[in-house]
Design a protein around this motif. Structure first.
Motif, short mmCIF file in Angstrom:
data_model
loop_
_atom_site.label_atom_id
_atom_site.label_comp_id
_atom_site.label_asym_id
_atom_site.label_seq_id
_atom_site.Cartn_x
_atom_site.Cartn_y
_atom_site.Cartn_z
N THR A 86 77.89 47.28 16.06
CA THR A 86 76.67 47.93 16.52
C THR A 86 76.24 47.38 17.88
OG1 THR A 86 75.23 46.34 15.38
CG2 THR A 86 75.95 48.27 14.15
N ASP A 87 75.15 47.96 18.41
CA ASP A 87 74.67 47.53 19.72
C ASP A 87 73.16 47.34 19.72
OD1 ASP A 87 73.78 50.11 19.49
OD2 ASP A 87 74.55 50.80 21.43
N ASN A 88 72.59 47.03 18.54
CA ASN A 88 71.14 46.82 18.50
C ASN A 88 70.82 45.72 17.49
OD1 ASN A 88 70.08 48.18 15.78
ND2 ASN A 88 71.72 49.48 16.61
N PHE A 89 69.72 45.03 17.73
CA PHE A 89 69.38 43.87 16.93
C PHE A 89 68.94 44.20 15.50
CE2 PHE A 89 69.24 42.09 21.19
CZ PHE A 89 69.94 40.89 20.99
N PRO A 90 68.16 45.26 15.27
CA PRO A 90 67.80 45.55 13.87
C PRO A 90 69.01 45.72 12.96
CG PRO A 90 66.38 46.79 15.34
CD PRO A 90 67.44 46.16 16.20
N THR A 91 70.04 46.44 13.42
CA THR A 91 71.21 46.65 12.57
C THR A 91 72.03 45.37 12.43
OG1 THR A 91 71.27 48.91 13.42
CG2 THR A 91 73.13 48.20 12.12
N ARG A 92 72.04 44.52 13.47
CA ARG A 92 72.75 43.25 13.35
C ARG A 92 72.15 42.38 12.25
NH1 ARG A 92 73.25 41.93 19.78
NH2 ARG A 92 74.89 43.45 20.23
N TYR A 93 70.81 42.29 12.24
CA TYR A 93 70.17 41.49 11.19
C TYR A 93 70.37 42.13 9.82
CZ TYR A 93 67.96 38.32 14.51
OH TYR A 93 67.74 37.36 15.47
N LEU A 94 70.31 43.43 9.76
CA LEU A 94 70.52 44.12 8.49
C LEU A 94 71.93 43.91 7.97
CD1 LEU A 94 69.82 46.12 6.22
CD2 LEU A 94 70.33 47.99 7.83
N SER A 95 72.94 44.10 8.82
CA SER A 95 74.32 43.93 8.36
C SER A 95 74.57 42.49 7.94
CB SER A 95 75.30 44.36 9.46
OG SER A 95 75.16 43.56 10.62
N ASN A 96 73.96 41.53 8.64
CA ASN A 96 74.10 40.13 8.26
C ASN A 96 73.52 39.89 6.87
OD1 ASN A 96 74.23 37.04 8.93
ND2 ASN A 96 72.14 37.41 8.26
N ASP A 116 68.76 26.94 1.68
CA ASP A 116 68.63 26.36 0.35
C ASP A 116 67.55 27.03 -0.48
OD1 ASP A 116 70.61 24.61 1.16
OD2 ASP A 116 69.20 23.01 1.71
N HIS A 117 66.53 27.53 0.19
CA HIS A 117 65.44 28.20 -0.51
C HIS A 117 65.12 29.52 0.20
CE1 HIS A 117 64.86 24.51 -2.80
NE2 HIS A 117 64.86 23.85 -1.65
N PRO A 118 65.97 30.52 0.03
CA PRO A 118 65.79 31.78 0.78
C PRO A 118 64.48 32.47 0.44
CG PRO A 118 67.43 32.02 -0.96
CD PRO A 118 67.12 30.57 -0.88
N THR A 119 63.87 33.04 1.48
CA THR A 119 62.62 33.78 1.31
C THR A 119 62.81 35.28 1.53
OG1 THR A 119 62.07 33.36 3.63
CG2 THR A 119 61.21 31.80 1.98
N ILE A 120 63.94 35.66 2.11
CA ILE A 120 64.27 37.08 2.29
C ILE A 120 65.43 37.39 1.36
CG2 ILE A 120 65.02 38.87 3.90
CD1 ILE A 120 63.81 37.26 6.16
N THR A 121 65.16 38.13 0.32
CA THR A 121 66.18 38.39 -0.70
C THR A 121 66.46 39.87 -0.89
OG1 THR A 121 64.46 38.34 -2.42
CG2 THR A 121 65.62 36.27 -1.96
N GLU A 122 65.85 40.70 -0.07
CA GLU A 122 66.09 42.14 -0.11
C GLU A 122 65.78 42.70 1.27
OE1 GLU A 122 61.76 43.56 -1.85
OE2 GLU A 122 63.48 43.45 -3.20
N PRO A 123 66.25 43.92 1.57
CA PRO A 123 66.03 44.48 2.91
C PRO A 123 64.57 44.52 3.29
CG PRO A 123 67.68 45.76 1.73
CD PRO A 123 67.10 44.79 0.73
N ILE A 124 64.30 44.27 4.59
CA ILE A 124 62.95 44.26 5.12
C ILE A 124 62.81 45.36 6.18
CG2 ILE A 124 62.70 41.78 4.71
CD1 ILE A 124 63.22 41.36 7.72
N ASP A 125 61.67 45.38 6.86
CA ASP A 125 61.47 46.29 7.98
C ASP A 125 62.12 45.67 9.20
OD1 ASP A 125 60.64 47.93 10.03
OD2 ASP A 125 58.50 47.48 9.83
#
Length: 378
Positions: free
Chosen positions: A129-139, A251-260
């Motif tokens: 991809t070529d945009n940051f939102p999709t990079r974070y999402l795919s990660n 070690d203690h994840p706070t994001i465990t599902e897709p966000i905005d």
């Protein structure tokens, strides 16, 4: 893993001749399913080389149509494909390269709503991809599904490649980039440009990393980032470390599902609601001799490609310090490439007390397509 057919044994003979690869490596490729997010500059060499190499299943995600500006670097497509859906053209081209590959197309945006469902059926995720939102999402999706994420990025003459895979002991993309850059700080390829051969180099390296991960040969770029400067032809490898405080793989994840992801990257979900007019209305005003001020908020290199006669160039990033150059006794009409930057400019000027200021919807691209077809698009 299924045995190779006689045709496959002949097709992949140069692979089978490599002692470290051999028939077992080819069988692993045949059994693997790879998802490539994006069928553009990076997705073209990624998909073509993986298809040629004999990956059993190849998924492609991209909602776009083939445009003439793609052809400088997106070698999946040719002149005959202009106006077609990218993935329909890609499926035809890849099937011609290798009919043994199962091509699955997803002609849609990769979003927080559908990403988990799309990626679940694949073994390796490749970020083209070529945009940051999709990079974070795919990660994030790759981390949650415990799949390696082969990352690549390009801009102008520079590129990067890495493999993010916390389940294999490597960091994730968020460990390297905890926060996205401010909106507009890093230009897109459309705004900043990209040398046509660069995505060929970076995309091929991404395909190579996927093959290494699937077959188990060599040392993938786990925990390493390869930076390529093509002007000096220098390759540098940087070591990356997992962040124990990472909100996704820590070690203690706070994001465990897709966000905005749009909001996370500071991108408004919609263009600001500002006074606007169409290119046809602008054209009529010019035909009628209306006394207005036409402001172009693109970058100088963009204006060198195409410009509307009489427009005054003040790039959006400089506008806040150059408002004194604008008249307050005329209607100000603002355009950019497609309408996004000009909408932000209108909002800025209204905050500065300019009341009679309007955004040109669709920007110079709409002008080229609807008013002056002799004008170059980019």
């Amino acid at each position: 893993m299924p045995d190779l057919t006689t045709d496959e044994l002949s097709r992949y003979a140069r692979h089978l001749a490599i002692p470290e690869f051999g028939i077992e490596g080819q069988r692993k490729l045949r059994a693997a399913r790879v998802l490539c997010i994006g069928a553009g500059g990076l997705g073209s060499p990624i998909s073509m080389y993986l298809a040629a190499a004999g990956v059993g299943g190849l998924g492609l995600v991209d909602p776009d149509m083939v445009e003439i500006t793609n052809l400088q670097r997106q070698i999946l497509f040719g002149q005959k494909d202009l106006g077609r859906r990218k993935l329909e053209a890609a499926r035809d081209r890849l099937a011609d390269i290798n009919p043994h590959v199962d091509i699955q197309i997803h002609p849609e945006l990769f979003t927080a709503v559908n990403a988990m469902k799309i990626a679940a059926d694949y073994d390796v995720i490749i970020d083209g991809t070529d945009n940051f939102p999709t990079r974070y999402l795919s990660n994030d999706v790759a981390v949650w599904l415990r799949k390696p994420n082969v990352y690549g990025s390009i801009l102008r003459f520079d590129g990067q490649v890495g493999v993010f895979a916390p389940h294999l002991g490597a960091p994730c993309y968020r460990c390297m980039c905890p926060q996205p850059p401010p909106p507009g700080m890093v230009p897109s390829c459309a705004e900043g440009g990209v040398l046509g051969v660069l995505p060929g180099l970076i995309g091929t390296l991404q395909a190579l990393e996927a093959i290494k991960l699937i077959t188990g040969i060599g040392q993938p770029l786990l925990g390493r980032l390869l930076h390529v400067d093509t002007l000096s032809m220098r390759f540098r490898t940087l070591t990356l470390r997992r962040d124990p405080a990472c909100p996704v793989c820590g070690d203690h994840p706070t994001i465990t599902e897709p966000i905005d992801y749009q909001g996370f990257c500071g991108i408004p979900s919609a263009v600001p609601a500002v006074p606007s007019m169409t290119v046809h209305e602008l054209h009529q005003l010019r035909e009628n001799g209306d006394n207005h001020f036409l402001l172009d908020v693109r970058e100088p290199h963009e204006q060198s490609i195409s410009r509307i006669d009489g427009a005054v160039l003040i790039p959006l990033g400089e506008l806040g310090t150059r408002v004194a150059e604008l008249p307050r006794d005329k209607r100000i009409l603002v355009h950019c490439k497609s309408g996004g930057r000009s909408a932000r400019a209108v909002s800025l000027l209204r905050e500065q007390g300019f009341d009679n200021v309007w955004n040109i919807s669709g920007g110079i691209i709409a002008w080229a397509r609807e008013i002056d077809p002799t004008m170059a698009e980019y």
